[in-house]
Scaffold this motif. Structure first.
Motif, PDB file in Angstrom:
ATOM      1  N   ARG A  22       0.844  -1.202   0.000  1.00 28.87           N
ATOM      2  CA  ARG A  22       0.000   0.000   0.000  1.00 28.87           C
ATOM      3  C   ARG A  22       0.877   1.249   0.000  1.00 28.87           C
ATOM      4  NH1 ARG A  22      -5.301  -0.154   1.084  1.00 28.87           N
ATOM      5  NH2 ARG A  22      -5.120   1.965   1.867  1.00 28.87           N
ATOM      6  N   ASP A  23       0.322   2.348  -0.477  1.00 30.00           N
ATOM      7  CA  ASP A  23       1.035   3.623  -0.455  1.00 30.00           C
ATOM      8  C   ASP A  23       0.653   4.480   0.748  1.00 30.00           C
ATOM      9  OD1 ASP A  23       2.650   3.350  -2.777  1.00 30.00           O
ATOM     10  OD2 ASP A  23       0.881   3.692  -4.017  1.00 30.00           O
ATOM     11  N   ILE A  73       6.577  -2.541  -1.880  1.00 28.09           N
ATOM     12  CA  ILE A  73       6.308  -2.133  -3.262  1.00 28.09           C
ATOM     13  C   ILE A  73       5.660  -0.756  -3.172  1.00 28.09           C
ATOM     14  CG2 ILE A  73       5.031  -2.636  -5.367  1.00 28.09           C
ATOM     15  CD1 ILE A  73       5.136  -5.610  -4.566  1.00 28.09           C
ATOM     16  N   VAL A  74       6.260   0.227  -3.844  1.00 24.31           N
ATOM     17  CA  VAL A  74       5.791   1.606  -3.706  1.00 24.31           C
ATOM     18  C   VAL A  74       5.595   2.275  -5.062  1.00 24.31           C
ATOM     19  CG1 VAL A  74       6.845   1.912  -1.434  1.00 24.31           C
ATOM     20  CG2 VAL A  74       8.154   2.492  -3.470  1.00 24.31           C
ATOM     21  N   SER A  75       4.571   3.110  -5.118  1.00 21.11           N
ATOM     22  CA  SER A  75       4.363   3.943  -6.297  1.00 21.11           C
ATOM     23  C   SER A  75       5.350   5.100  -6.249  1.00 21.11           C
ATOM     24  CB  SER A  75       2.934   4.496  -6.322  1.00 21.11           C
ATOM     25  OG  SER A  75       1.997   3.449  -6.373  1.00 21.11           O
ATOM     26  N   GLU A  76       5.801   5.532  -7.416  1.00 18.84           N
ATOM     27  CA  GLU A  76       6.670   6.705  -7.505  1.00 18.84           C
ATOM     28  C   GLU A  76       6.048   7.692  -8.484  1.00 18.84           C
ATOM     29  OE1 GLU A  76      10.462   4.894  -8.554  1.00 18.84           O
ATOM     30  OE2 GLU A  76      11.062   4.963  -6.451  1.00 18.84           O
ATOM     31  N   VAL A  78       6.600   8.858  -4.572  1.00 15.30           N
ATOM     32  CA  VAL A  78       6.052   8.253  -3.363  1.00 15.30           C
ATOM     33  C   VAL A  78       5.117   9.216  -2.642  1.00 15.30           C
ATOM     34  CG1 VAL A  78       8.052   6.729  -3.058  1.00 15.30           C
ATOM     35  CG2 VAL A  78       7.986   8.946  -1.877  1.00 15.30           C
ATOM     36  N   THR A  79       4.224   8.641  -1.849  1.00 18.42           N
ATOM     37  CA  THR A  79       3.311   9.427  -1.017  1.00 18.42           C
ATOM     38  C   THR A  79       4.057   9.938   0.218  1.00 18.42           C
ATOM     39  OG1 THR A  79       2.632   7.505   0.270  1.00 18.42           O
ATOM     40  CG2 THR A  79       1.326   8.012  -1.726  1.00 18.42           C
ATOM     41  N   PRO A 103      10.062  -0.139  -6.724  1.00 18.39           N
ATOM     42  CA  PRO A 103       9.113   0.737  -7.406  1.00 18.39           C
ATOM     43  C   PRO A 103       8.037  -0.120  -8.096  1.00 18.39           C
ATOM     44  CG  PRO A 103      11.350   1.475  -7.797  1.00 18.39           C
ATOM     45  CD  PRO A 103      11.442   0.133  -7.122  1.00 18.39           C
ATOM     46  N   ARG A 104       6.790   0.287  -7.947  1.00 14.39           N
ATOM     47  CA  ARG A 104       5.644  -0.478  -8.459  1.00 14.39           C
ATOM     48  C   ARG A 104       5.783  -0.814  -9.948  1.00 14.39           C
ATOM     49  NH1 ARG A 104       1.621  -1.355  -5.454  1.00 14.39           N
ATOM     50  NH2 ARG A 104       2.009   0.484  -4.171  1.00 14.39           N
ATOM     51  N   ARG A 105       6.339   0.088 -10.729  1.00 21.69           N
ATOM     52  CA  ARG A 105       6.511  -0.178 -12.174  1.00 21.69           C
ATOM     53  C   ARG A 105       7.318  -1.455 -12.415  1.00 21.69           C
ATOM     54  NH1 ARG A 105       5.700   3.390 -16.103  1.00 21.69           N
ATOM     55  NH2 ARG A 105       4.893   5.439 -15.568  1.00 21.69           N
ATOM     56  N   ALA A 108       5.122  -4.830 -12.100  1.00 16.16           N
ATOM     57  CA  ALA A 108       3.921  -4.976 -12.930  1.00 16.16           C
ATOM     58  C   ALA A 108       3.712  -6.400 -13.445  1.00 16.16           C
ATOM     59  CB  ALA A 108       3.962  -3.988 -14.095  1.00 16.16           C
TER      60      ALA A 108
END
Length: 171
Positions: A22-23, A73-76, A78-79, A103-105, A108
């Protein structure tokens, strides 16, 4: 102990892995709110100012020879919450936990479980179910071989691609 993670760490024989995907978690957490208002942990300060009771369990678990790995696993970009987590992770590392960031990418094409989890000794998985805003709703134990295999293979792929905490810089 009434915390299933702490109980399981106390019983773990050789491994404990934690996958976070989760972010944002518990946006009302007082420590996160304090961090947003400028509070930072000081690595050079007295250890008691940044040591958490959970870390005593990590030290005890590691002392028994149990490997502890955490992958996030994080979105970039980032939050703020992930920046906060990154900022307060150094005590986990000091306690002996290995932490990596992906990084989430780069995740995938990895078949991932639908929620965060702990897996103990490659035998039992504790899924944590969250509300949309990141509050814990429920926890669920699963031991079916196909569930354990999915979690194990997903975690190992994430771990292989992820960047060690010491090298990762939040974007």
């Amino acid at each position: 102990m009434t915390n299933p993670v702490l109980e399981s760490l106390a019983k773990a024989r050789h491994s404990a892995v934690h996958l976070e995907m989760r972010d944002t978690y518990q946006p009302g957490d007082p420590e996160f709110l304090a961090w947003q208002n400028g509070k930072r942990l000081d690595r050079e300060a007295e250890r008691s100012t940044w040591w958490r009771p959970f870390l005593d369990v990590v030290v005890e678990t590691r002392a028994r020879g149990v490997a502890m790995r955490r992958a996030r696993i994080v979105s970039e970009p980032v939050t703020d919450y992930i920046r906060y987590e990154y900022d307060v992770t150094f005590p986990n590392v000091v306690a002996g936990e290995l932490v990596r960031w992906l990084p989430r990418r780069q995740a995938a094409d990895i078949p991932l479980p639908g929620t965060d989890l702990w897996m103990f000794d490659g035998e039992a998985v504790l899924f944590t179910h969250f509300s949309g805003v990141g509050e814990v709703v429920d926890r669920e134990w699963r031991t079916e071989p196909e569930v354990v295999q999915l979690v194990s293979s997903a975690f190992e792929l994430v771990w292989k691609r992820a960047v060690p905490h010491e090298e990762y810089r939040p974007v």
